[in-house]
Scaffold this active site. Structure first.
Site, PDB file in Angstrom:
ATOM      1  CB  CYS A  70     -27.997   9.219   6.168  1.00  0.00           C
ATOM      2  SG  CYS A  70     -27.386   7.329   6.403  1.00  0.00           S
ATOM      3  CG  HIS A  92     -23.676  10.970   5.711  1.00  0.00           C
ATOM      4  ND1 HIS A  92     -24.393  11.361   6.721  1.00  0.00           N
ATOM      5  CD2 HIS A  92     -23.558   9.886   6.023  1.00  0.00           C
ATOM      6  CE1 HIS A  92     -24.847  10.726   7.237  1.00  0.00           C
ATOM      7  NE2 HIS A  92     -24.430   9.518   7.100  1.00  0.00           N
ATOM      8  CD  GLU A 132     -24.481  15.030   6.463  1.00  0.00           C
ATOM      9  OE1 GLU A 132     -24.496  14.972   5.704  1.00  0.00           O
ATOM     10  OE2 GLU A 132     -24.625  14.490   7.399  1.00  0.00           O
TER      11      GLU A 132
END
Lengths: 745, 234
Positions: free
Chosen positions: B86, B201, B203
């Site tokens: 990002c 993302h 994560e």
């Protein structure tokens, strides 16, 4: 004592600052002399409705404000704190930013979010979730679209950049909010209970610092003149009273603040919101029974030519007032320097109990701190009330409506699913980062949001906001009670035990006896329901003067609810997840249409009275739902709310596209199908668990009715509707985007 | 392996990246943007998501001047593995470690939702464990990838486009493109194959309780990469 005044003041100056003659006389009496202009300005903001709660505090004190989980007394600190065990607390609060958002939607909403986040982290808590409750006029004017777009953008912009997930909220549309939209922002944080900070100044001789952004001319009179008066034609000119937000500065302020508090160098800390330095210095001093001497020449300014008056009243954002322990200044400096957050000593804690302000070597204010604050010398009023005359018109008996055949029923269902208040709010929530922090377990897919607490394995909280102001308009007592009940019901539906509330009470002009009656009734309703559900009030905010063009908004007592989840694996969403399950209605089916979305959308009327609610029934229903979710009996649970039974059933099919085949075993009148009777929850249960469900329903004496089975891709309700789920969902999903994509400049 | 996660002022997914690295069995260490050097034993560097410097001026435009970036460039030039997620992707583009740029989403709105990704190149240290489509969240206002035609041609020809936004059938359609990125590009890798940037993302998708654990394969790929490296040296 020689006090410098920029201009000579008298009672007419006091009027300009929003003070009455009596209040002016009282100020002269407290000081034993005529106030300086700066002093009068300080009294003006501190005794404003917004800061002093002068017209509401007596009634607020009737609310249940104690509970075994509460770690700070209601209203004592910047936000309420609930003990969640294992040495952690949940800090939460809701606050309005209505007036600023009406005149400058983007910045007004953004700084509303910024303000409530500071209330959370000033207590040493790291924000883990944000919510918002919004009210707009109907989406048929470009101005309303402009407000809707700007406010959503402002909320998203601030929260996204700051790094807090915006996880839940509500948006309603009604004509009464056209010129006066409501923006109620809620924030939730987690704190180690042994590291909680207090907004108290202590220790004579301790240095006082201002931390964060420099002080500018923005937001002067925000509290006193903008938030504490009604709108008029001139309100547009008050745009400069709206603060400007900088979420990046707030993010750095957050990290520096938490590190400062954790390091143990902080004696007391308070964020600067309404009334800026005036409020933080006087409240922190009054609370610690001390005084403060402040030299305004040391305050970092954005422009040179600011007067003492302007500096004291500025509402520039992203600032904190901190009292540091003597001898630990260097350590504090080091932490702030790492985060590039300015930290400037501006004064010292004194023993005399006075706020003593100097500028350019001259004394400009010398006021007993106690005299300025709520609970001290700030005025307290109980206003006149009278039952509103409009109720004679609205409280006509509403019948159960026509018996609906298939075509008509389908038409109504589609109309309701695409009405802005009921339709999918995806256009809104996709503009918010709802996942940062990787704790968001349930967001738009449940009746309440579920956030895990990484610090405590397996533990989570649920949060929701609720208020149907149409009910509150038709019966403020019931409206207040229902707002609490529904917010709690939403938590129960995801498997959380509701434990405490924060409230944001949005009303019209309190000097209007009819408005004050609404306020008093709503507070009574909230209090009664909170007592039965055992959810004390931990704090909140009152916003009066929400009026425009000669009419008040609907009374809007928004409730923010906190629920606790013991086992993160025992939560459910609000959508069908498996085919072939039994769909059951739990609760009391009452044929009512008063105040319903059906009446508004189909008949164009807001009439009748609010739905009936019995607190004891409600408590039993919630207890049952909670048991069923926690014991793994049901696979989803959904509250029957706006749009009633059929709308709720339809909503349960959307997420996974799993249809339903059911029959409604009640008379097929509009009231049974689309009425908004309270204390009803729909659940889906595997056949093998049906006996367990029946047992709970018997034990708690909560009625249950089997409606049908999940499966297929059609929404098939015998004799009433038979339409593919995807068609319904399409109407529901596209309603708001379609409106917003048209003719907006 | 040891993963260093850089914290810029305004980073807000740094803690999430560290958490994901830890959950996936790696060791995570915070690296402050003012540090001059990456920890010598770090094998992977993550530039996390967020709003470094408030996204002021242009996303990633100020962060690229942070002191640590000099060493990130050195690390990358020596073959060190770098992941930009990002805002991290935006910083990598701004600092020239990856080609192209990320501009405002086509509809000018921030967008947070789950997207489906097709992995176009599993022959990288970051994607070798990937199989099938991945469901991963995005959350950005400026994620529309653009590049000049000749750069784009090269990226496609050399299989440097690693992730593409697709529909449930795996097709890169207009409807499945959440931000107007050219060729539905969601992530790219440099020519040397050691620096990757992606708007989604991973994560945030590391545990079933979060709705998806598809992001885990990125971290698992790193583990496989290390094992292969060990095997090839022994």
């Amino acid at each position: 004592m020689k006090i410098y005044s920029e201009i000579d003041v008298d009672v007419s100056t006091a009027h300009e600052l929003g003070l009455t003659r009596e209040e002016y006389d009282r100020i002269c009496e407290i000081l034993g002399r005529t106030p300086s202009y700066t002093e009068l300005g300080i009294f003006g903001v501190m005794w404003s409705e917004h800061c002093s709660y002068k017209n509401s505090i007596l009634l607020l004190k009737t609310l249940p404000r104690t509970g075994k989980r509460m770690l700070v007394a209601a209203g004592e600190e910047n936000a309420g704190v609930i003990d969640v065990g294992d040495g952690f607390g949940i800090v939460f609060k809701i606050e309005s930013h209505n007036h600023p958002s009406a005149v400058e939607p983007f910045q007004g909403a953004a700084t509303g979010v910024g303000g409530i986040l500071r209330d959370i982290f000033t207590m040493g808590a790291r924000p883990i979730a944000a919510l918002n409750s919004l009210r707009f006029g109907e989406l048929d004017s470009d101005h309303t679209k402009y407000l809707f777009k700007g406010i959503v953008h402002g909320i998203g912009n601030y929260g996204n950049c700051f790094g807090v997930p915006t996880v839940a909220g509500e948006v309603y549309f009604d004509r009464c909010y056209t010129d006066n939209p409501l923006v109620n922002a809620m924030a939730v944080g987690v704190v180690r209970t042994d590291r909680m900070a207090s907004a108290t100044a202590e220790g004579v001789g301790n240095p006082v610092y201002i931390m964060g952004s420099s002080t500018g001319k923005d937001g002067i009179h925000g509290a006193s003149l903008l938030a504490s008066r009604e709108f008029s034609a001139e309100s547009e000119n008050m745009r400069p009273t709206v603060q400007v937000g900088d979420p990046f500065a707030e993010k750095l302020l957050l990290e520096a603040t938490l590190e400062l508090i954790a390091s143990g160098v902080v004696v007391g800390i308070q964020d600067m919101g309404a009334a800026g330095i005036s409020c933080s210095t006087s409240e922190m001093s009054a609370k610690g029974h001390v005084g403060m001497e402040v030299n305004l020449d040391k305050v970092p300014l954005r422009e040179d030519d600011m007067s003492a008056y302007e500096i004291m009243l500025s509402e520039s954002q992203e600032r904190m007032l901190v009292v540091i322990k003597n001898g630990y200044e260097a350590q504090a400096k080091e932490i702030c320097e790492m985060w590039e957050v300015p930290l400037t000593e501006i004064g010292v804690v004194t023993a005399d109990g006075f706020i003593t302000i100097r500028k350019s070597g001259r004394l400009v204010a010398h006021i007993p701190a106690e005299s300025l604050v709520l609970g001290g010398g700030a005025p307290v009023y109980e206003r006149e009330r009278s039952k509103p005359s409009y109720l004679q018109l609205t409280q006509r008996k509403v019948d159960v409506g026509p018996k609906l055949q298939q075509d008509e029923c389908t038409g109504v269902l589609l109309k309701l699913l695409s009405s802005a208040t009921i339709a999918s709010k995806r256009w809104v929530y996709e503009q918010y980062d709802s996942q940062v922090g990787t704790n968001s377990i349930i967001r738009s897919d449940g009746d309440a949001a579920v956030i895990r607490i990484k610090e405590i394995p397996n533990r989570a909280i649920a949060v929701s906001t609720d208020c149907n102001s149409r009910y509150a308009y038709l019966d403020p007592y019931m409206g207040g009670a229902i707002a609490v009940a529904e917010a709690a019901r939403n938590c129960a539906c995801v498997g959380a035990e509701p434990v405490a509330i924060t409230n944001c009470l949005n009303f019209g002009n309190p000097y209007d006896p009819e408005v004050y009656w609404q306020f008093a009734e709503a507070v009574r309703g909230i209090g009664d329901m909170c007592r039965v559900l055992n959810t004390p009030v931990t704090g909140g905010n009152v916003s009066f003067h929400n009026e425009s063009q000669q009419h008040a908004i609907f009374p809007t007592p928004t409730i923010g609810m906190l629920g606790l989840i013991e086992d993160i694996d025992r939560t459910v969403g609000n959508s069908f997840t498996n085919e072939g399950e039994v769909v059951v209605l739990l609760g009391w089916q009452r044929a009512e249409l008063g105040g319903s979305e059906y009446l508004k959308i189909v008949k164009g009327r807001i009439t009748g009275t609010a739905p009936f609610i019995d607190p004891d029934e409600e408590a039993r229903l919630q207890r049952s739902v909670l048991r069923l979710v926690r014991d793994g009996v049901v696979t989803c649970a959904h509250d029957c709310a706006e749009g009633g039974l059929l709308v709720a059933l339809a909503e349960m099919t959307f997420l996974h596209g799993i249809g339903i085949t059911a029959a409604i075993p009640f008379a097929h009148n509009a009231a049974n199908l689309f009425g908004e009777a309270q204390s009803r929850v729909l659940v889906s249960v595997p056949q093998s668990s049906l006996a367990a469900l029946k047992a709970v329903s018997m034990e708690e004496s909560v009625p249950m009715v089997e409606l049908g089975r999940t499966g297929g891709d059609v929404f098939a309700i015998k004799d009433l509707v038979g339409i593919p789920v995807s068609d319904l969902k399409n109407m529901y999903d596209t309603a708001i985007p379609d409106i917003m994509s048209v003719s907006l400049v | 392996m040891k993963i260093g996660v850089i914290t810029f002022p305004g980073s807000n997914c740094d803690a999430d990246a560290r958490y994901a690295a830890t959950v996936s069995g790696h060791q995570a260490v915070q690296v402050w943007h003012k540090d001059e050097a990456i920890p010598s034993d770090a094998e992977v560097i993550i530039l996390p998501g967020g709003f470094s410097y408030g996204d002021y001026l242009r996303t990633g435009a100020i962060a690229r001047f942070s002191p640590i970036m000099k060493d990130v460039k050195r690390f990358a030039s020596e073959g060190g593995l770098v992941i930009g997620i990002c805002n991290g992707f935006q910083i990598l583009c701004e600092s020239g470690l990856l080609p192209g740029a990320l501009i405002r989403n086509e509809n000018l709105q921030f967008v947070c939702r789950d997207v489906l990704l097709r992995v176009e190149n599993t022959n990288t240290p970051f994607t070798s464990a990937c199989h099938g489509l991945m469901r991963i969240p995005i959350a950005h206002g400026e994620g529309r990838y653009i590049a000049p035609p000749e750069v784009l041609e090269r990226l496609e020809a050399q299989h440097q486009v690693v992730f593409r936004y697709v529909n449930e059938l795996g097709e890169a359609t207009k409807d499945s493109n959440p931000n107007g990125s050219i060729n539905n590009i969601a992530g790219i890798i440099n020519e040397a194959g050691n620096v990757i940037g992606m708007m989604p993302h991973p994560e945030r998708a590391i545990e079933p309780v979060l709705g998806s654990s598809d992001g885990m394969v990125v971290f698992e790929s790193l583990t496989m990469h290390v094992q292969r490296a060990i095997e090839s040296t022994t």
